[in-house]
Scaffold this active site. Structure first.
Site, PDB file in Angstrom:
ATOM      1  N   GLY A   1      -0.830  13.738 -52.156  1.00 50.18           N
ATOM      2  CA  GLY A   1       0.140  14.828 -52.305  1.00 50.18           C
ATOM      3  C   GLY A   1       1.484  14.302 -52.755  1.00 50.18           C
ATOM      4  NE  ARG A   2       4.125  14.175 -47.890  1.00 47.31           N
ATOM      5  CZ  ARG A   2       4.276  13.734 -46.643  1.00 47.31           C
ATOM      6  NH1 ARG A   2       5.424  13.898 -46.040  1.00 47.31           N
ATOM      7  NH2 ARG A   2       3.274  13.135 -46.013  1.00 47.31           N
TER       8      ARG A   2
ATOM      9  CG  ASN B   1      -4.071  14.982 -47.589  1.00 51.05           C
ATOM     10  OD1 ASN B   1      -3.625  15.936 -46.960  1.00 51.05           O
ATOM     11  ND2 ASN B   1      -3.406  14.409 -48.562  1.00 51.05           N
TER      12      ASN B   1
ATOM     13  CB  CYS C   1      -0.542  24.392 -46.183  1.00 53.52           C
ATOM     14  SG  CYS C   1       0.384  25.879 -46.290  1.00 53.52           S
TER      15      CYS C   1
ATOM     16  CG  MET D   1       1.491  19.225 -52.604  1.00 57.01           C
ATOM     17  SD  MET D   1       2.504  17.753 -52.865  1.00 57.01           S
ATOM     18  CE  MET D   1       1.933  17.215 -54.470  1.00 57.01           C
ATOM     19  CB  ALA D   2       2.949  26.086 -52.347  1.00 58.34           C
TER      20      ALA D   2
END
Ligand code: FMN
Length: 330
Positions: A226-227, A202, A102, A19-20
């Site tokens: 991720g989040r 994912n 992404c 995650m950028a």
């Protein structure tokens, strides 16, 4: 052992998604200590001329990392991607991950990320170019396709395996879906069935129970988070434990959360220096506070603090108060 990528054996099937702006070195180290089997770096641009910017310099720190060091590259030009892969390997990357997942529209004015899925011949050239340019495993992250009408995720995944990609992560949405609607896991299951390399599922996995459901449903080798890891890095050990035992791990104590947050914030200060470290810490502390009672009031106060030691003192005080009136967090 959960799966292997090349010669690397990964012991836990729970993986931190790239995650950028979030999965920097301090966050990757933290998630690794909390049970993430593999932690993928934030993407770095394939345009090596931009590597001297402060942002890229921080993203390119591959030393003192956890092994295997997986570095994600993003771009749309095969030769530039190959060069970026080679230089990252020279700097210590042990796995190169290619970003076709992404929704960032462009990198250096060229289609990149999931936008590439529209152009399969270009996908082929990028994959061939990167795989043949390095002697470390290359992995790929995709979405299920370009849009619902053109769900070419399976075709791209098969092509990737044929070219020599050694593992593939699939976000259960098309590019056009962005982050809307619910992730779908049927396409991930179909891709897993068709491939013999490890496949990671994912999208929208935010509890241990959901992780188990998705893993069973898709038969994926790994679950990529991720989040849900933002402000809750202990989710990795919760999922790992649930997958192994079918039992829930008790939530961490407030004392443990306090120690973890203080360590994380100190690591951010050290990694970015005072000015940026203080600002980046606000974002992460904000996520931790979402899980706590009285978090909002403290967030307003914390966001006005400008100094490293003042941030740590405020956190120490806040969490000590929380410890005394501990009300279970999530
Ligand atoms: C803030 C943010 C930054 C992201 N940056 C990247 C990235 O650099 N490379 C990438 O492949 N995916 C990126 N993603 C997508 C995530 O890796 C992941 O696929 C997506 O968030 C779905 O997983 P989740 O529901 O567990 O969050 C990003 C997502 C978010 C929310």
């Amino acid at each position: 052992m959960a799966f292997t990528i090349g010669s690397y054996s990964i012991s836990s099937p729970v993986i931190l998604a790239p995650m950028a702006g979030i999965t920097d070195l301090p966050f990757r180290q933290l998630c690794h200590t909390q049970g993430a089997g593999l932690v993928v770096s934030e993407m770095v641009t394939s345009d090596v001329r931009l590597w001297n910017s402060t942002k890229s310099r921080h993203r390119l720190v591959h030393d003192m990392e956890i092994s295997p060091r997986s570095v994600q590259i993003a771009g749309g030009e095969p030769e530039m991607m190959a060069e970026a892969a080679r230089l990252n390997v020279e700097q210590g990357a042990q796995i190169i991950d290619i970003n076709m997942g992404c929704p960032a529209k462009k990198v250096c004015n060229k289609a990149a990320g999931s936008a590439l899925l529209k152009d399969e011949p270009l996908v082929r050239r990028i994959l061939e170019s990167v795989v043949s340019s390095v002697n470390v495993p290359v992995t790929l992250k995709i979405r299920t396709g370009w849009n619902r009408e053109q769900q070419n995720g399976l075709r791209v995944a098969k092509m990737a395996e044929d070219i020599g990609i050694q593992a593939i992560a699939v976000h259960g949405r098309t590019r056009e879906c962005k982050f809307k609607g619910n992730a779908e896991y049927d396409t991930i299951a179909t891709i897993k069935q068709a491939l013999s390399i490890p496949v990671f599922a994912n999208g929208d996995i935010d509890t241990a129970q959901k992780a188990k459901f998705v893993k069973d449903y898709t038969q994926a080798d790994g679950i990529m988070i991720g989040r849900a890891a933002q402000g809750k890095p202990w989710i990795f050990r919760e999922i790992q434990h649930f997958l192994e035992t079918n039992k829930e791990l008790p939530p961490p104590s407030m004392k443990e959360i306090k120690a973890l947050v203080m360590k994380h914030v100190s690591a951010l200060h050290q990694f970015y220096g005072e000015y940026s470290g203080v600002r980046i810490a606000r974002k992460h502390v904000g996520w931790y506070l979402n899980t706590l009672t009285n978090g909002n009031e403290f967030r307003r106060l914390f966001n006005r603090i400008e100094g490293v030691s003042e941030q740590l003192t405020a956190l120490e005080l806040f969490f000590t108060q929380q410890e005394t009136q501990y009300i279970a967090c999530r």
